[in-house]
Structure formats: structure tokens, C-alpha cells
Write an enzyme that holds these catalytic residues in place. Sequence first.
Site, PDB file in Angstrom:
ATOM      1  N   ARG A  94       0.814  -1.232   0.000  1.00  0.00           N
ATOM      2  CA  ARG A  94       0.000   0.000   0.000  1.00  0.00           C
ATOM      3  C   ARG A  94       0.839   1.270   0.000  1.00  0.00           C
ATOM      4  NH1 ARG A  94      -2.940  -3.076   3.626  1.00  0.00           N
ATOM      5  NH2 ARG A  94      -4.785  -3.974   2.638  1.00  0.00           N
ATOM      6  N   LYS A 152       2.582  11.404 -11.501  1.00  0.00           N
ATOM      7  CA  LYS A 152       1.769  10.515 -12.339  1.00  0.00           C
ATOM      8  C   LYS A 152       2.563   9.242 -12.575  1.00  0.00           C
ATOM      9  CE  LYS A 152      -1.113  13.671 -15.037  1.00  0.00           C
ATOM     10  NZ  LYS A 152      -1.472  14.095 -16.403  1.00  0.00           N
ATOM     11  N   GLU A 195       9.548  19.021 -25.012  1.00  0.00           N
ATOM     12  CA  GLU A 195       8.853  19.375 -23.755  1.00  0.00           C
ATOM     13  C   GLU A 195       9.445  20.654 -23.163  1.00  0.00           C
ATOM     14  OE1 GLU A 195       6.195  17.656 -22.967  1.00  0.00           O
ATOM     15  OE2 GLU A 195       6.484  15.636 -23.767  1.00  0.00           O
ATOM     16  N   LYS A 224       7.333  22.894 -14.310  1.00  0.00           N
ATOM     17  CA  LYS A 224       6.489  21.736 -13.984  1.00  0.00           C
ATOM     18  C   LYS A 224       6.118  21.750 -12.501  1.00  0.00           C
ATOM     19  CE  LYS A 224       4.951  17.283 -14.597  1.00  0.00           C
ATOM     20  NZ  LYS A 224       4.918  16.100 -15.417  1.00  0.00           N
ATOM     21  N   GLU A 228      -4.675  17.525 -11.655  1.00  0.00           N
ATOM     22  CA  GLU A 228      -5.204  17.970 -12.942  1.00  0.00           C
ATOM     23  C   GLU A 228      -6.692  18.285 -12.895  1.00  0.00           C
ATOM     24  OE1 GLU A 228      -3.233  16.114 -16.283  1.00  0.00           O
ATOM     25  OE2 GLU A 228      -4.823  16.747 -17.640  1.00  0.00           O
ATOM     26  N   ARG A 277      -3.237  22.179 -14.560  1.00  0.00           N
ATOM     27  CA  ARG A 277      -2.228  21.209 -15.005  1.00  0.00           C
ATOM     28  C   ARG A 277      -2.440  20.785 -16.465  1.00  0.00           C
ATOM     29  NH1 ARG A 277       0.381  16.129 -11.500  1.00  0.00           N
ATOM     30  NH2 ARG A 277       1.713  15.363 -13.162  1.00  0.00           N
ATOM     31  N   ASN A 322      -0.496  19.820 -21.327  1.00  0.00           N
ATOM     32  CA  ASN A 322      -0.835  19.003 -22.502  1.00  0.00           C
ATOM     33  C   ASN A 322      -0.730  19.800 -23.791  1.00  0.00           C
ATOM     34  OD1 ASN A 322      -1.380  16.692 -21.012  1.00  0.00           O
ATOM     35  ND2 ASN A 322      -3.468  17.377 -20.579  1.00  0.00           N
ATOM     36  N   HIS A 338      -0.061  18.235 -27.156  1.00  0.00           N
ATOM     37  CA  HIS A 338      -0.297  16.802 -26.998  1.00  0.00           C
ATOM     38  C   HIS A 338      -1.619  16.356 -27.614  1.00  0.00           C
ATOM     39  CE1 HIS A 338       3.069  17.252 -24.318  1.00  0.00           C
ATOM     40  NE2 HIS A 338       3.074  15.979 -23.994  1.00  0.00           N
ATOM     41  N   HIS A 382      -0.713  13.375 -29.646  1.00  0.00           N
ATOM     42  CA  HIS A 382      -1.086  11.989 -29.324  1.00  0.00           C
ATOM     43  C   HIS A 382      -1.699  11.285 -30.519  1.00  0.00           C
ATOM     44  CE1 HIS A 382      -1.206  12.504 -24.679  1.00  0.00           C
ATOM     45  NE2 HIS A 382      -0.054  11.997 -25.092  1.00  0.00           N
ATOM     46  N   HIS A 412       7.354  10.294 -29.066  1.00  0.00           N
ATOM     47  CA  HIS A 412       6.492  11.217 -28.323  1.00  0.00           C
ATOM     48  C   HIS A 412       6.891  12.678 -28.518  1.00  0.00           C
ATOM     49  CE1 HIS A 412       3.789  12.576 -25.191  1.00  0.00           C
ATOM     50  NE2 HIS A 412       4.799  13.228 -24.642  1.00  0.00           N
TER      51      HIS A 412
HETATM   52  N1  LIG Z   1       4.507  10.496 -15.492  1.00  0.00           N
HETATM   53  C1  LIG Z   1       4.451  11.534 -16.291  1.00  0.00           C
HETATM   54  O1  LIG Z   1       4.038  12.632 -15.909  1.00  0.00           O
HETATM   55  C2  LIG Z   1       4.945  11.370 -17.682  1.00  0.00           C
HETATM   56  C3  LIG Z   1       5.167  12.505 -18.482  1.00  0.00           C
HETATM   57  C4  LIG Z   1       5.690  12.315 -19.754  1.00  0.00           C
HETATM   58  C5  LIG Z   1       5.961  11.041 -20.218  1.00  0.00           C
HETATM   59  N2  LIG Z   1       5.716   9.966 -19.419  1.00  0.00           N
HETATM   60  C6  LIG Z   1       6.011   8.595 -19.879  1.00  0.00           C
HETATM   61  O2  LIG Z   1       7.414   8.514 -20.094  1.00  0.00           O
HETATM   62  C7  LIG Z   1       7.673   7.563 -21.106  1.00  0.00           C
HETATM   63  C8  LIG Z   1       8.644   8.167 -22.092  1.00  0.00           C
HETATM   64  O3  LIG Z   1       9.836   8.479 -21.410  1.00  0.00           O
HETATM   65  P1  LIG Z   1      11.245   8.562 -22.155  1.00  0.00           P
HETATM   66  O4  LIG Z   1      11.107   9.458 -23.318  1.00  0.00           O
HETATM   67  O5  LIG Z   1      12.259   8.839 -21.137  1.00  0.00           O
HETATM   68  O6  LIG Z   1      11.401   7.103 -22.791  1.00  0.00           O
HETATM   69  P2  LIG Z   1      12.200   5.816 -22.287  1.00  0.00           P
HETATM   70  O7  LIG Z   1      12.087   5.623 -20.843  1.00  0.00           O
HETATM   71  O8  LIG Z   1      11.759   4.692 -23.162  1.00  0.00           O
HETATM   72  O9  LIG Z   1      13.706   6.201 -22.627  1.00  0.00           O
HETATM   73  C9  LIG Z   1      14.053   6.430 -23.963  1.00  0.00           C
HETATM   74  C10 LIG Z   1      15.231   5.556 -24.390  1.00  0.00           C
HETATM   75  O10 LIG Z   1      16.421   6.160 -23.918  1.00  0.00           O
HETATM   76  C11 LIG Z   1      17.185   5.218 -23.186  1.00  0.00           C
HETATM   77  N3  LIG Z   1      17.901   5.986 -22.185  1.00  0.00           N
HETATM   78  C12 LIG Z   1      17.370   6.723 -21.188  1.00  0.00           C
HETATM   79  N4  LIG Z   1      18.320   7.366 -20.531  1.00  0.00           N
HETATM   80  C13 LIG Z   1      19.493   7.043 -21.102  1.00  0.00           C
HETATM   81  C14 LIG Z   1      20.828   7.423 -20.870  1.00  0.00           C
HETATM   82  N5  LIG Z   1      21.171   8.321 -19.946  1.00  0.00           N
HETATM   83  N6  LIG Z   1      21.786   6.870 -21.644  1.00  0.00           N
HETATM   84  C15 LIG Z   1      21.464   5.989 -22.638  1.00  0.00           C
HETATM   85  N7  LIG Z   1      20.207   5.637 -22.917  1.00  0.00           N
HETATM   86  C16 LIG Z   1      19.239   6.139 -22.149  1.00  0.00           C
HETATM   87  C17 LIG Z   1      16.184   4.226 -22.674  1.00  0.00           C
HETATM   88  O11 LIG Z   1      16.779   2.993 -22.398  1.00  0.00           O
HETATM   89  C18 LIG Z   1      15.201   4.152 -23.832  1.00  0.00           C
HETATM   90  O12 LIG Z   1      15.676   3.277 -24.814  1.00  0.00           O
HETATM   91  C19 LIG Z   1       6.346   7.187 -21.720  1.00  0.00           C
HETATM   92  O13 LIG Z   1       5.970   5.922 -21.245  1.00  0.00           O
HETATM   93  C20 LIG Z   1       5.397   8.248 -21.200  1.00  0.00           C
HETATM   94  O14 LIG Z   1       4.070   7.781 -21.049  1.00  0.00           O
HETATM   95  C21 LIG Z   1       5.226  10.121 -18.175  1.00  0.00           C
HETATM   96 ZN   LIG Z   2       4.707  14.842 -23.304  1.00  0.00          ZN
END
Ligand SMILES: NC(=O)c1ccc[n+]([C@@H]2O[C@H](COP(=O)([O-])OP(=O)(O)OC[C@H]3O[C@@H](n4cnc5c(N)ncnc54)[C@H](O)[C@@H]3O)[C@@H](O)[C@H]2O)c1
Ligand SMILES: [Zn+2]
Length: 370
Positions: free
Chosen positions: A122, A144, A186, A230, A240, A244, A248, A251, A255, A268
Site C-alpha cells: 500500500r 503521475k 517538452e 512543472k 489535474e 495542469r 498538454n 499533446h 497523441h 512522443h
Molecule cells: N509520469 C508523467 O508525468 C509522464 C510525463 C511524460 C511522459 N511519461 C512517460 O514517459 C515515457 C517516455 O519516457 P522517455 O522518453 O524517457 O522514454 P524511455 O524511458 O523509453 O527512454 C528512452 C530511451 O532512452 C534510453 N535511455 C534513457 N536514458 C538514457 C541514458 N542516460 N543513456 C542511454 N540511454 C538512455 C532508454 O533505455 C530508452 O531506450 C512514456 O511511457 C510516457 O508515457 C510520463
Molecule cells: Zn509529453
Amino acid sequence: MQSLIPVDLPQNSYEIAIASGALAQIGDRLKALNLGKKVMVVSNAVIFQHYGQIVLDSLAAAGFEACSHILPAGERHKTIHSIQKLYDTALENHLERSSTFIALGGGVIGDMTGFAAATWLRGVNVVQVPTSLLAMVDAAIGGKTGVNHPRGKNLIGAFYQPKLVLIDPQVLKTLPVREFRAGMAEVIKYGIVWDRELFEQLEAAPRLDHLHDLDAKLLHEILMRSCQAKAEVVGKDEKEAGLRAILNYGHTVGHAVESLTGYRLVNHGEAVGIGMVSAGQIAAAMQLWSAPEADRQNALIAKVGLPIHIPPMVSVEAIIEALQADKKVQAGKVRFILPQAIGQVIISDRVTADTLNTVLSEQFQPEPCT
Ligand SMILES: NC(=O)c1ccc[n+]([C@@H]2O[C@H](COP(=O)([O-])OP(=O)(O)OC[C@H]3O[C@@H](n4cnc5c(N)ncnc54)[C@H](O)[C@@H]3O)[C@@H](O)[C@H]2O)c1
Ligand SMILES: [Zn+2]
């Protein structure tokens, strides 16, 4: 150079620490937060190979008992199945209520580790150590967490705030350039929705399309101002209920383009760049925003090496259909975030089908002259 940015919430406030070399200090920083002795580091193989040992050594030196779990890389593994694996490792290693999950990775690892921490016993502590630019400025902050359902992205999740977000800009050195640019989308978003000065600093930089074009000071400034934007928005609207939603920006169409290209062809950040161009052109067409400022936005998106045109295999009709199915539709109307000035946006459901059609039709790559 070190910056500490507070995320002030009614409950569970925390700090974002940005410091070069921070990875090697993680043990001491956790100790200062009085977290329990047991920790589980969650990462993927590529990232763990680069940075796992630094983190484990630092934790051991500060007296923590650490185990680790390596998840397969990639969005397609952001599933409840991976969460189950994390629970297994937590159980085998006797993690307790006072224990901490450490997310060492991009947004995929961060979202999953956060969700596992929200639900294991939990709720155990979670510390976010984002390694992609996108995760540093966005995913790791704001609580999130979640995983995908086969029928849709991020459908399963929880709001669950970390105890600390620890950013070490040095890790960006190994980030693939395409991922760097995705994160920059972003960053530009924060410039448009919140921080005009950030936007102007980006405009003033000679080049921005590779990490090595940025000096350490500019990189630190970009991280600090983005995290601050942020943190401020989340601090005013954690779940949100209203404000917040401005995060988006870009987006809505983004999306749609992302899902219509199978989440692969256009990533993305690239989709958000395309979506910001659409939103800017819509705002200009509705005379909410001046055309020269919209042009400045588009030039900045192109300057970081992101596409501004909609890829040819996507049709206007398909985008409009996808918008209707999106979570951002309320009472049948598509909600857009639209700029009024650089640094200021409004939320609007008054975009007509005609405007949308015209703007999207004009956003395809022009045919080359023969
Ligand atoms: N929680 C939130 O508020 C929020 C906001 C935006 C996005 N997201 C989520 O985040 C995800 C996208 O995140 P992302 O763009 O970081 O993608 P990701 O986590 O897939 O990372 C992108 C790629 O870069 C590689 N990588 C990361 N850091 C590295 C480093 N320092 N050196 C070498 N390789 C590295 C990873 O292994 C991966 O292959 C999505 O699932 C999205 O839904 C969440
Ligand atoms: Zn985004």
C-alpha cells in the site's frame, strides 16, 4: 552547480535536486531523508550498465542494503506484467514499508517504478533518478505513475509523489540524439505555456540540436527552468483539476500523430513538436496569437532538429477521428491548449472543424517544385 527546486504540495512536498555528479551522492542524499535501510534499484540493461554500479556503490557506502531489478527496455514492456516482476523481487528481498524503490531510467522505468511503489504494501518510498531529458523535465516530476493497457497508453495508474527527484545532467552524455530532441520538445513546451524567458534563452543559443551544442550553464538553466515550470504548475493543481492541463500543450494533435504512426515512426517528443505547430497555427488562425510569434515557435522546434510537418502516411480525417477518441475530449468537444503569447496559454473547446481541417491540411510537407 547545484539547484534545489521545491515541489510544494498540500501533502508530500519534496525537492528536485539538479547537480552534476549527483548519481555518486545518492546514498548520502537518501540518508539525509531518513529513509529505511532497504532499497530496490529498478532500471533497464542499457542504463544499468552505464550507471548501475555508481548508484550501488554510493548506496553501499552510505549503509544501504540494495537489490536491483532490470526490466526489459521499451514502451511495450510498460505493462502490469513488469510490475508483477518488481513485486516478486521486492518480496524475495524482504522490502518493507520503510523501504525505497529507486527508478534509474527514462520515463518508462520511472512510471513503472512509481506505480509499483504506490501499490506495494500500500505504498513504499520512491525516488526518481531520471536519465533521459524527457524524464528529467517532465515524467519524473508530479507523481503521475502507471502502465499501459493493451487497448491504450497509461490507462492503469496512480498519483504517487516521490520523496526526491535526483537529476545528474552528466548522464545525458549517453542518451541517443533522437531522445535528446524528444526531451527538447517538452522544454520548448514550458517556454510557450509558462516561461517566456526560457523560450528566449533557447532562441538566443546558436545551436540546439545536439547535447554537445549546449554548454554546461545553458543545460543547467534549461533543466532548472523546465523543472521549475512543472513544479509550479503541479504545485497549483496536483491532480489535474484545471491548470495542469496546460502541460498538454501540443499533446492533442501530438497523441493522435503518435498513435496513428504506431508509437514508433514518430516518437512522443516528435509528435509533441508537430502538435505544438498545429496548436500554434490554430491559435493564429483564430487570431488569439500573433502569426510572427507562432513562426518563432515553429523556428525553434525546427532548430532543435524536430519535424514540424505531419508525416504523409497520416491523413487529416484519421487525426480528427483519433481526437474524438482521445481522453482530452469533454462532452464531445475537443479541448485545445492555445497560446495567446509566448509564455501564456488558454484552454479552449471552441476550435471549429473548419479551422482544424484547414490548419492540418496545410501542415503536410509541401510537394517539391519540379
Ligand atoms: N509520469 C508523467 O508525468 C509522464 C510525463 C511524460 C511522459 N511519461 C512517460 O514517459 C515515457 C517516455 O519516457 P522517455 O522518453 O524517457 O522514454 P524511455 O524511458 O523509453 O527512454 C528512452 C530511451 O532512452 C534510453 N535511455 C534513457 N536514458 C538514457 C541514458 N542516460 N543513456 C542511454 N540511454 C538512455 C532508454 O533505455 C530508452 O531506450 C512514456 O511511457 C510516457 O508515457 C510520463
Ligand atoms: Zn509529453
